[in-house]
Design a protein around this motif. Structure first.
Motif, PDB file in Angstrom:
ATOM      1  N   CYS A 107       0.835  -1.204   0.000  1.00 44.01           N
ATOM      2  CA  CYS A 107       0.000   0.000   0.000  1.00 44.01           C
ATOM      3  C   CYS A 107       0.866   1.250   0.000  1.00 44.01           C
ATOM      4  N   GLU A 108       0.476   2.211  -0.827  1.00 43.82           N
ATOM      5  CA  GLU A 108       1.167   3.496  -0.919  1.00 43.82           C
ATOM      6  C   GLU A 108       0.151   4.617  -0.716  1.00 43.82           C
ATOM      7  N   ALA A 109       0.393   5.480   0.274  1.00 46.24           N
ATOM      8  CA  ALA A 109      -0.505   6.610   0.503  1.00 46.24           C
ATOM      9  C   ALA A 109      -0.395   7.593  -0.658  1.00 46.24           C
ATOM     10  N   ILE A 110      -1.514   7.909  -1.293  1.00 46.69           N
ATOM     11  CA  ILE A 110      -1.476   8.756  -2.490  1.00 46.69           C
ATOM     12  C   ILE A 110      -2.375   9.983  -2.393  1.00 46.69           C
ATOM     13  N   GLY A 111      -3.123  10.125  -1.315  1.00 43.52           N
ATOM     14  CA  GLY A 111      -4.000  11.282  -1.205  1.00 43.52           C
ATOM     15  C   GLY A 111      -4.907  11.181  -0.004  1.00 43.52           C
ATOM     16  N   GLN A 112      -5.758  12.184   0.141  1.00 42.07           N
ATOM     17  CA  GLN A 112      -6.717  12.200   1.235  1.00 42.07           C
ATOM     18  C   GLN A 112      -8.091  12.590   0.713  1.00 42.07           C
ATOM     19  N   GLU A 113      -9.091  12.134   1.440  1.00 39.41           N
ATOM     20  CA  GLU A 113     -10.473  12.428   1.089  1.00 39.41           C
ATOM     21  C   GLU A 113     -11.198  12.875   2.354  1.00 39.41           C
ATOM     22  N   ALA A 114     -11.768  14.073   2.305  1.00 34.06           N
ATOM     23  CA  ALA A 114     -12.438  14.636   3.477  1.00 34.06           C
ATOM     24  C   ALA A 114     -13.784  13.957   3.718  1.00 34.06           C
ATOM     25  N   LEU A 115     -14.120  13.782   4.992  1.00 39.65           N
ATOM     26  CA  LEU A 115     -15.459  13.354   5.369  1.00 39.65           C
ATOM     27  C   LEU A 115     -16.304  14.590   5.621  1.00 39.65           C
TER      28      LEU A 115
ATOM     29  N   TYR B 234      -5.070   4.842  -0.195  1.00 39.40           N
ATOM     30  CA  TYR B 234      -3.894   4.014  -0.448  1.00 39.40           C
ATOM     31  C   TYR B 234      -4.047   3.295  -1.784  1.00 39.40           C
ATOM     32  N   LEU B 235      -3.032   3.419  -2.621  1.00 39.47           N
ATOM     33  CA  LEU B 235      -2.992   2.648  -3.866  1.00 39.47           C
ATOM     34  C   LEU B 235      -2.317   1.316  -3.557  1.00 39.47           C
ATOM     35  N   CYS B 236      -2.991   0.220  -3.891  1.00 42.03           N
ATOM     36  CA  CYS B 236      -2.544  -1.110  -3.456  1.00 42.03           C
ATOM     37  C   CYS B 236      -2.300  -2.022  -4.658  1.00 42.03           C
ATOM     38  N   ARG B 237      -1.273  -2.857  -4.522  1.00 42.19           N
ATOM     39  CA  ARG B 237      -0.971  -3.877  -5.537  1.00 42.19           C
ATOM     40  C   ARG B 237      -0.311  -5.066  -4.850  1.00 42.19           C
ATOM     41  N   HIS B 238      -0.208  -6.167  -5.571  1.00 39.15           N
ATOM     42  CA  HIS B 238       0.397  -7.379  -5.012  1.00 39.15           C
ATOM     43  C   HIS B 238       1.913  -7.196  -4.917  1.00 39.15           C
ATOM     44  N   THR B 239       2.482  -7.577  -3.783  1.00 40.05           N
ATOM     45  CA  THR B 239       3.906  -7.353  -3.560  1.00 40.05           C
ATOM     46  C   THR B 239       4.793  -8.188  -4.475  1.00 40.05           C
TER      47      THR B 239
END
Length: 292
Positions: free
Chosen positions: A156-164, A265-270
């Protein structure tokens, strides 16, 4: 199973009709060609050639193998070319995201497909746990989650935020605790989590979402705000979902005094090496989220 290397040598020899010339074309020795033909005959337990001095003719089995083997050799070479080909603008992309970000992201992905028609976008809405599972099982190439994975196979790589945000009917411009109790809550699959996360930071009276009367529920991201737009209650959603609602004039999006953001988080298989198209899409998603 027929050895595809020996089969290619045999088919080339049948085409050329000469051992020495076949060896030159395949960058082999003449004895190497002969050895592979003998090994193929041994594997199939049948003679393929009738040798007559330096020339030969095909046996019935050899003729049948030549006629049907050419397509196998061609298919094998075509498959190898396809596997070696790594074009950033061609191939299928399988992506899974939460509904809120998906509403915003999917049209952007379709824009990319219009620019590069050989790309095929496959997108699904799913909750975090399903996305994590699908990435781990390689059912999708990429996933976007709102929490990091606990699975060793998911990177997982943190790529941004989204407000609630809290959303009410458009007639309500100012929020207080008593009003929220009066309105009641319009829930959704992530409703309890979002409500707890946002309201606990902004209202000291808040203890649990059960303090509010539930006035409705929907698991369709595009319809969650439909009862809100009719004044049936309030809801808490990610900003992308709130802004994607079609009847914006019927709702009011409230930014509370204490901002609460979910990390994306942008996720991919390790263990999977990224193709050029996956790298391309990943970078474009990051850039898109950075400015939206």
């Amino acid at each position: 199973m027929i050895n595809i290397i020996w089969l290619k040598t045999f088919c080339t020899l049948a085409d050329i009709g000469h051992f020495t010339r076949t060896a030159e074309i395949l960058f082999m020795t003449q004895s190497g060609v002969s050895q592979q033909i003998k090994k193929l005959e041994q594997q199939l337990s049948t003679p393929l050639l009738i040798r007559e001095g330096k020339s030969f003719i095909l046996t019935d089995a050899g003729l049948q193998l030549y006629q049907e083997g050419q397509s196998l050799v061609t298919a094998n070479e075509r498959l190898g070319q396809q596997l070696r080909q790594d074009d950033a603008f061609e191939g299928r992309i399988r992506l899974s995201t939460p509904g809120s970000i998906g509403l915003n992201l999917y049209p952007f992905l379709l824009d990319l497909q219009q620019q590069h028609p050989q790309l095929i976008m496959t997108h699904a809405f799913a909750p975090n746990k399903s996305i994590e599972r699908d990435v781990r099982l390689r059912h999708v190439d990429l996933g976007i989650m709102t929490q990091p994975s606990s699975c060793d196979d998911v990177l997982c790589e943190a790529i941004g935020q989204e407000a609630l945000v809290l959303v009410t009917h458009s007639s309500i411009q100012k929020i207080d605790w008593d009003l929220l109790l009066q309105l009641g809550f319009i829930s959704h699959p992530d409703g309890n989590h979002h409500c707890n996360t946002l309201l606990s930071r902004n209202f000291p009276q808040f203890e649990h979402v059960s303090q509010f009367t539930e006035k409705g529920f929907s698991n369709q991201i595009s319809l969650i705000l439909e009862p809100v737009s009719r004044g049936f209650g309030f809801s808490v959603l990610p900003m992308y979902a709130a802004k994607a609602f079609a009847a914006q004039h019927k709702i009011c999006i409230h930014i509370l005094s204490v901002a609460v953001n979910e990390t994306l988080y942008l996720c991919r298989h390790t263990q999977v090496s990224q193709s050029q198209r996956i790298k391309f899409i990943s970078e474009r998603i990051k850039r898109f989220l950075a400015i939206n």
